[in-house]
Design an enzyme around this catalytic site. Structure first.
Site, PDB file in Angstrom:
ATOM      1  N   PHE A 224       0.873  -1.381  -0.088  1.00 48.40           N
ATOM      2  CA  PHE A 224      -0.003  -0.104   0.045  1.00 48.40           C
ATOM      3  C   PHE A 224       1.055   1.185   0.109  1.00 48.40           C
ATOM      4  CE2 PHE A 224      -2.389  -3.399   2.160  1.00 48.40           C
ATOM      5  CZ  PHE A 224      -3.564  -3.440   1.642  1.00 48.40           C
ATOM      6  N   ASP A 295       1.077  -0.826   5.536  1.00 51.13           N
ATOM      7  CA  ASP A 295       0.445   0.402   5.806  1.00 51.13           C
ATOM      8  C   ASP A 295      -0.765   0.605   5.099  1.00 51.13           C
ATOM      9  OD1 ASP A 295      -0.200   2.823   7.079  1.00 51.13           O
ATOM     10  OD2 ASP A 295       1.449   4.017   6.039  1.00 51.13           O
ATOM     11  N   CYS A 335      -4.654   2.700  10.871  1.00 50.28           N
ATOM     12  CA  CYS A 335      -5.073   3.940  11.048  1.00 50.28           C
ATOM     13  C   CYS A 335      -6.441   4.104  11.613  1.00 50.28           C
ATOM     14  CB  CYS A 335      -4.587   4.821   9.969  1.00 50.28           C
ATOM     15  SG  CYS A 335      -5.574   4.357   8.277  1.00 50.28           S
TER      16      CYS A 335
END
Length: 391
Positions: A224, A295, A335
């Site tokens: 990513f 990520d 996140c």
């Protein structure tokens, strides 16, 4: 000013400093506040708990801007708040280049995000209350920072929960042909109008430094990869080879540009693909990497989809662990606020068990310091960056 009275038994969280009042916590409304109006919030005993703005169409009916009765529509109020936020960042970083200047609730300006990329401001007005005060906020920012251009990146789904449309617009000035910012001694081109978030992942800039002394001479897989920030940092810190994977052609072009900007085009290769499928193919080919960065975008958009997201994190981390060389490092991130730290760590334990790998927990990191966490508001603490080492 209209008044909101909190129902009995529902004021404890607000008194502890949390800045939200949910619609079911309101006992009485004095007056007829329109959506976005300033309101004084009072406790069940009648004492004033502060000032916020009101939206009857949102689950979060009031967002607090001050712990006292205060004129939150004055130019002076916004000038003081934003100047305080700028002073905090200047104390951290000195020169302001690629930095988050205002981070919503953590800067006591809920619903407002302000990012600075060189001479360009990228703003998000996430709530009706902030949207109504857009002009006042904009004038303060123009006065304090004198930007070359100001862009509103209001293409976020949370605005729809506030009854607002999604859009992207240039509010002031003209965008430069290319916007480039510095980070950790490197240079990165930023896609202001079409990039993810407001154009760049500012919240990872300190985590990028964790690659130092963990990638030298090794092969690095950046999953990513978006604009290549992890991969370019890896090359900067001595990686011999970087392979970046992303589904977006635009992101890959930006990543290649950033590798070129920093003189690492020969060591960085960026390839389009679905990360889940690419991981499976790399394992089938017997590939191994000394460092893997994982990520992904937020898998958890709401608490209702948490179980589904956990399965996604479990699968993708297990497949990444399959590709780790002995002694290799996995830097894996979430996140999503709803993916709490302990749940994320437990998911990684399950992934390691399924992969048949033993891993050391080296470090658990969070978001960059210009995304400060308000202790009374755990929702502001969202980013987890876990560093593991295969043994």
């Amino acid at each position: 000013m209209n008044r909101i009275h909190i129902a009995a038994g529902h004021d404890r969280r607000l008194r502890a400093g949390h800045p939200w009042v949910f619609s079911n916590e309101i006992g009485l409304i004095e007056g007829q506040p329109a959506p976005g109006d300033a309101v004084a919030v009072h406790g069940p005993r009648g004492d004033c708990l502060g000032t916020g703005y009101y939206n009857p169409h949102s689950l979060i009916a009031v967002r607090m801007l001050s712990p006292q009765r205060e004129d939150i529509d004055s130019a002076t109020f916004f000038h003081q708040r934003i100047a305080q936020a700028l002073a905090y960042r200047r104390a951290l970083y000195g020169d302001l280049d690629g930095v988050r200047l205002v981070y919503g609730e953590s800067d006591f300006l809920p619903g407002l995000v302000v990012d600075l990329y060189g001479s360009v401001l990228s703003l998000q007005f996430l709530t009706l209350g902030m949207e109504r005060r857009r002009d006042a906020i904009l004038e303060v920012l123009l006065d304090l920072l004198r930007p070359e251009a100001v862009v509103a990146r209001n293409d976020v789904g949370v605005r729809e929960l506030e009854g607002l449309p999604q859009n992207i617009e240039v509010l002031r000035g003209t965008l430069p042909a290319e916007v480039i910012v510095g980070e950790n001694g490197l240079r990165f081109a930023v896609d202001i109008l079409g990039g993810q978030k407001t154009g760049h992942f500012l919240d990872q800039k300190e985590n990028h430094q964790a690659l130092r002394q963990r990638v030298e001479g090794g092969r690095v897989l950046d999953l990513f990869c978006y604009s290549g920030a992890w991969g370019v940092h890896a090359a900067h810190y001595g990686a011999s080879e970087v392979l970046g994977i992303d589904i977006s052609k635009g992101a890959l072009a930006l990543a290649q540009r950033n590798a070129e900007l920093n003189g690492f085009a020969e060591r960085c290769r960026f390839t389009q693909g679905d990360v889940f499928e690419v991981l499976r193919d790399l394992a089938a080919a017997g590939e191994r990497f000394d460092t893997i960065v994982l990520d992904p975008p937020a898998f958890v958009k709401s608490k209702k989809r948490l179980a589904e997201a956990v399965r996604g994190y479990l699968t993708i981390n297990r497949r990444a662990m399959d590709l780790l060389a002995p002694g290799g490092f996995l830097l894996t991130c979430s996140c999503s606020y709803h993916m709490e730290r302990e749940l994320f760590l437990d998911t990684l334990r399950q992934a390691a068990h399924k992969a048949g790998r033993s891993l050391r927990l080296i470090e658990v990191r969070g978001q960059a310091l210009d995304h400060p966490v308000l202790l009374a508001c755990p929702e502001t603490d969202y980013l987890k960056c876990v560093i593991l080492q295969a043994v």
